[in-house]
Scaffold this motif. Structure first.
Motif, PDB file in Angstrom:
ATOM      1  N   ILE A 193     -31.138  18.177  -6.490  1.00  0.00           N
ATOM      2  CA  ILE A 193     -30.049  19.046  -6.957  1.00  0.00           C
ATOM      3  C   ILE A 193     -29.932  19.047  -8.478  1.00  0.00           C
ATOM      4  O   ILE A 193     -29.640  20.075  -9.096  1.00  0.00           O
ATOM      5  CB  ILE A 193     -28.717  18.591  -6.328  1.00  0.00           C
ATOM      6  N   LYS A 197     -29.360  24.612 -10.888  1.00  0.00           N
ATOM      7  CA  LYS A 197     -29.207  25.585  -9.801  1.00  0.00           C
ATOM      8  C   LYS A 197     -30.384  26.545  -9.708  1.00  0.00           C
ATOM      9  O   LYS A 197     -30.922  26.782  -8.626  1.00  0.00           O
ATOM     10  CB  LYS A 197     -27.903  26.361  -9.983  1.00  0.00           C
ATOM     11  N   ASP A 198     -30.794  27.112 -10.838  1.00  0.00           N
ATOM     12  CA  ASP A 198     -31.869  28.107 -10.801  1.00  0.00           C
ATOM     13  C   ASP A 198     -33.173  27.485 -10.303  1.00  0.00           C
ATOM     14  O   ASP A 198     -33.870  28.069  -9.467  1.00  0.00           O
ATOM     15  CB  ASP A 198     -32.074  28.721 -12.183  1.00  0.00           C
ATOM     16  N   HIS A 201     -32.883  26.745  -6.541  1.00  0.00           N
ATOM     17  CA  HIS A 201     -33.033  27.958  -5.743  1.00  0.00           C
ATOM     18  C   HIS A 201     -34.500  28.385  -5.665  1.00  0.00           C
ATOM     19  O   HIS A 201     -34.988  28.781  -4.592  1.00  0.00           O
ATOM     20  CB  HIS A 201     -32.193  29.089  -6.354  1.00  0.00           C
ATOM     21  N   GLY A 226     -22.290  21.027  -4.737  1.00  0.00           N
ATOM     22  CA  GLY A 226     -22.485  22.430  -4.382  1.00  0.00           C
ATOM     23  C   GLY A 226     -23.027  22.726  -3.008  1.00  0.00           C
ATOM     24  O   GLY A 226     -23.516  23.835  -2.768  1.00  0.00           O
ATOM     25  N   LEU A 230     -24.029  26.463  -1.441  1.00  0.00           N
ATOM     26  CA  LEU A 230     -25.452  26.675  -1.184  1.00  0.00           C
ATOM     27  C   LEU A 230     -25.675  27.353   0.169  1.00  0.00           C
ATOM     28  O   LEU A 230     -26.619  28.141   0.317  1.00  0.00           O
ATOM     29  CB  LEU A 230     -26.194  25.331  -1.227  1.00  0.00           C
TER      30      LEU A 230
END
Length: 262
Positions: A193, A197-198, A201, A226, A230
């Protein structure tokens, strides 16, 4: 009445002596205060420097296991662990994720994930030193298991741990060594994690679409990092043909289930 041998001290002399004494005391107190302030400032500076070093060390430690070649010394340590009821002796080291123990998130995943398929192909995405891959290997001796990580030290540790525990069906490699056409019946992961985030993903969308029809993925994500946001993102990103939901919750973590329709 005074003795003949005793000479009186003039009042002015007594006052001068007392004034000089008081002056010296004041100067001594001032020096002590300056000294305390000086050493107090030095102590504060030392604490701040130590705190900065600690924070830098923490950040370096966080970043190391995301790199292909960690800069920390590769100091191997033997551990005895229990993975879904199976006892194993493993090697861990610096510069890999949770290099001293089975971390809490992985423990939650191993406790709650359902029985993996006995045949087919499995994936441990972000294997670290290999606890998830080893658990899959113990439970499904006929499942062909890929364990991947960007960190070459982690890959080496997983390979050694699989071999030393008799799990010849576990293949530990970097992600670029997995054939492009390879697909999976089951994916288990404690994804990184903290890569952002990008990047997270992008990582998940590179591997979750490789699920075979009827396949399932189980991801463990900390709630305050998150996990709940998610779930809808994955559902939208994967689109039709997939279902995404919370499978289990424990100790501040969510186990997310991703199913590909048959």
């Amino acid at each position: 009445m005074l003795d003949d041998n005793t000479k009186p001290v003039p009042p002015s002399a007594t006052g001068e002596h007392a004034g000089a004494t008081n002056g010296r005391l004041q100067e001594e107190h001032k020096d002590m205060a300056v000294s305390k302030a000086h050493y107090g400032a030095e102590e504060r500076d030392a604490k701040q420097k130590n705190g900065t070093r600690s924070a830098q060390k923490q950040r370096t430690g966080d970043e190391q296991y995301f790199t292909a070649n960690p800069q920390s010394a590769d100091v191997r340590r033997e551990r005895k662990v229990t993975l879904r009821g199976y006892d194993a002796t493993v090697q861990t080291s610096n510069g890999v994720f949770s290099g001293n123990r089975v971390d809490l998130g992985t423990s939650v995943l191993l406790r709650h994930a359902p029985m993996p398929p006995q045949q087919g192909t499995g994936l441990d995405l972000g294997c670290g030193w290999g606890p998830i891959a080893l658990a899959l290997g113990f439970e499904s001796p006929d499942l062909d298991i890929w364990a991947i990580d960007i960190n070459e030290r982690a890959v080496d540790l997983t390979a050694e741990n699989a071999k030393s525990n008799g799990l010849e069906h576990v293949h530990a490699v970097t992600s670029d060594a997995v054939p492009a056409e390879q697909t999976f019946d089951v994916i288990w992961s404690n994804p990184p994690i903290r890569i952002g985030k990008d990047a997270l993903h992008e990582l998940l969308m590179a591997w979750l679409p490789r699920l075979n029809p009827g396949g399932a993925a189980y991801l463990v994500v900390q709630k305050n990092l998150g996990s709940d946001s998610l779930i809808p993102w994955l559902a939208q990103a994967l689109g039709d043909g997939y279902s995404v939901s919370k499978y289990a919750s424990s100790k501040g973590y969510r186990v997310i289930e991703v199913l590909r329709q048959a």
